[in-house]
Design a protein around this motif. Structure first.
Motif, short mmCIF file in Angstrom:
data_model
loop_
_atom_site.label_atom_id
_atom_site.label_comp_id
_atom_site.label_asym_id
_atom_site.label_seq_id
_atom_site.Cartn_x
_atom_site.Cartn_y
_atom_site.Cartn_z
N PRO A 1 0.81 -1.22 0.00
CA PRO A 1 0.00 0.00 0.00
C PRO A 1 0.85 1.27 0.00
O PRO A 1 1.96 1.30 0.55
N SER A 2 0.32 2.32 -0.61
CA SER A 2 1.09 3.54 -0.87
C SER A 2 1.71 4.16 0.38
O SER A 2 2.80 4.73 0.32
N ALA A 3 1.01 4.08 1.51
CA ALA A 3 1.52 4.70 2.73
C ALA A 3 2.85 4.11 3.16
O ALA A 3 3.60 4.74 3.92
N LEU A 4 3.17 2.91 2.69
CA LEU A 4 4.40 2.23 3.10
C LEU A 4 5.55 2.44 2.12
O LEU A 4 6.70 2.11 2.44
N HIS A 5 5.29 2.95 0.93
CA HIS A 5 6.28 2.98 -0.12
C HIS A 5 7.56 3.70 0.28
O HIS A 5 8.67 3.17 0.15
N ALA A 6 7.44 4.94 0.74
CA ALA A 6 8.63 5.74 1.02
C ALA A 6 9.44 5.12 2.15
O ALA A 6 10.67 4.98 2.04
N GLN A 7 8.78 4.75 3.25
CA GLN A 7 9.54 4.25 4.39
C GLN A 7 10.21 2.93 4.08
O GLN A 7 11.36 2.68 4.49
N GLN A 8 9.54 2.06 3.32
CA GLN A 8 10.15 0.78 2.96
C GLN A 8 11.29 0.98 1.96
O GLN A 8 12.33 0.31 2.04
N THR A 9 11.10 1.90 1.03
CA THR A 9 12.16 2.21 0.06
C THR A 9 13.40 2.72 0.77
O THR A 9 14.53 2.28 0.51
N ILE A 10 13.20 3.66 1.68
CA ILE A 10 14.34 4.24 2.40
C ILE A 10 15.03 3.19 3.26
O ILE A 10 16.27 3.12 3.30
N ALA A 11 14.25 2.35 3.92
CA ALA A 11 14.84 1.31 4.78
C ALA A 11 15.72 0.35 3.96
O ALA A 11 16.81 -0.04 4.40
N ALA A 12 15.25 -0.02 2.78
CA ALA A 12 16.04 -0.93 1.94
C ALA A 12 17.30 -0.23 1.42
O ALA A 12 18.39 -0.80 1.44
N LEU A 13 17.16 1.00 0.96
CA LEU A 13 18.30 1.74 0.43
C LEU A 13 19.35 1.97 1.51
O LEU A 13 20.56 1.88 1.25
N ASP A 14 18.89 2.25 2.71
CA ASP A 14 19.83 2.46 3.82
C ASP A 14 20.65 1.21 4.12
O ASP A 14 21.72 1.29 4.74
N ARG A 15 20.13 0.06 3.71
CA ARG A 15 20.87 -1.21 3.87
C ARG A 15 21.68 -1.55 2.61
O ARG A 15 22.24 -2.64 2.51
N GLY A 16 21.74 -0.62 1.66
CA GLY A 16 22.53 -0.83 0.45
C GLY A 16 21.86 -1.68 -0.60
O GLY A 16 22.53 -2.24 -1.47
N VAL A 17 20.52 -1.77 -0.55
CA VAL A 17 19.76 -2.62 -1.48
C VAL A 17 19.01 -1.73 -2.46
O VAL A 17 18.31 -0.80 -2.05
#
Length: 340
Positions: free
Chosen positions: A82-98
């Motif tokens: 769902p859209s409300a999760l997109h930014a936070q999940q994207t940032i969390a993955a990127l912060d882990r180098g993914v």
């Protein structure tokens, strides 16, 4: 030779898929058929969705959330939550180098989108967004014709996406979760196509009218089911968009794009109300010639393009800045469209 080596470009990236509803499974299946990647892990809080996806990728590890995917050692993650999760999940993955490929919208507003793109830049990781209509043969041909100069200078464009149905998930109708209604869901594609065809020109002015149940929208807490907007470009050109949910359209969908130039025009149309079949034409006066027509299996092309680039280099692509520009314009449409 000792030391760390860059991953060979011939090695297939290991991908995880987060969110396995219809769109997530559809994208996963289309990508699996290309052979470009290894589907390494699947995650969804719904056991039924997870089971359906696992039937398509039985060798993949299974989990319930993003942490499970990150633990699987993926090179990239495909997000269809769902859209409300997109930014936070994207940032969390990127912060882990993914690296990340996300369904639109990247954020519910420009601030969320900007933070996601900043995270990609900081991590030096590839960020993609499923702006899938760019990858239809019809829009590719239309854009190539405009870019060739064959229709002269574009001075106006009209784009529409009327859906005779509405989303089937309740969260779409909760603005706090979705970020908005049909403009956030469908209008984002129209704005993106207009800017993409015209090479993302500056937008100097935005006017809009938004409606919910036939009444003017008075609060961002509402979700609009009909929206129209006009974007004035720095060149003086005008772009008009219109989109809707649950409209009596006389067919499943009305999808189209017209670009009017000083020496001709180009158009894209959905065929027979289809959500998937598109024609494109080049017009000159009363004559018209075809540029593209069905069949065209385009649904997974945006993801496949991202996967190919990921295999070549996982680094940040500055084109992701376009996602922020797009989100800012959507914010301006909502600001202009609220009734006083």
């Amino acid at each position: 030779m000792g030391g760390m080596l860059e991953r060979p470009s011939t090695k297939r990236p290991r991908l995880g898929f987060l969110g396995l509803g219809w769109i997530g499974r559809s994208r996963m299946q289309s990508l699996a058929e290309t052979g470009l990647v290894d589907i390494a892990a699947l995650a969804d809080p719904s056991g039924d969705c997870l089971a359906e996806a696992a039937a398509l990728a039985p060798a993949a590890a299974q989990g319930r959330d993003l942490d499970d995917l990150l633990a699987a050692g993926c090179d990239g993650i495909v997000i269809a939550t769902p859209s409300a999760l997109h930014a936070q999940q994207t940032i969390a993955a990127l912060d882990r180098g993914v690296a990340v490929f996300c369904q639109k919208p990247l954020g519910r507003d420009a601030d969320e989108a900007a933070r996601a793109v900043a995270a990609a830049r900081q991590a030096d990781r590839l960020l993609g967004l499923d702006l899938c209509y760019r990858h239809t043969a019809a829009m590719q041909a239309l854009r190539d014709t405009v870019r060739s100069g064959a229709v002269g200078e574009i001075f106006a464009a009209d784009l529409v996406f009327h859906n005779a149905y509405g989303p089937d998930k309740p969260w779409f109708y909760d603005a706090a979760l979705s970020g908005g209604g049909c403009v956030m869901d469908l209008g984002v594609h129209l704005v993106d196509l207009a800017l993409w065809v015209l090479d993302f020109p500056p937008v100097t002015k935005v006017s809009a009218q938004l409606f919910a149940g036939g009444q003017p929208l008075t609060s961002r807490a509402q979700t609009e089911d009909y929206g129209i907007a006009t974007l004035q470009l720095a060149s003086g050109a005008a772009v008009r968009i219109a989109c809707s949910w649950n409209l009596s359209a006389g067919q499943d969908a009305v999808i189209g794009a017209d670009f009017h130039g000083t020496q001709g025009g180009v158009s894209m149309r959905n065929r027979n109300g289809s959500f998937f079949d598109f024609d494109a034409h080049h017009h000159s006066g009363t004559s018209s010639r075809p540029l593209a027509e069905p069949p065209d299996d385009w649904g997974g092309r945006a993801l496949a393009d991202w996967a190919r680039r990921l295999a070549q280099s996982p680094g940040f692509d500055p084109a992701a800045e376009e996602f922020v520009q797009l989100s800012r314009i959507i914010d301006r449409v909502y600001a202009a469209g609220l009734a006083e």
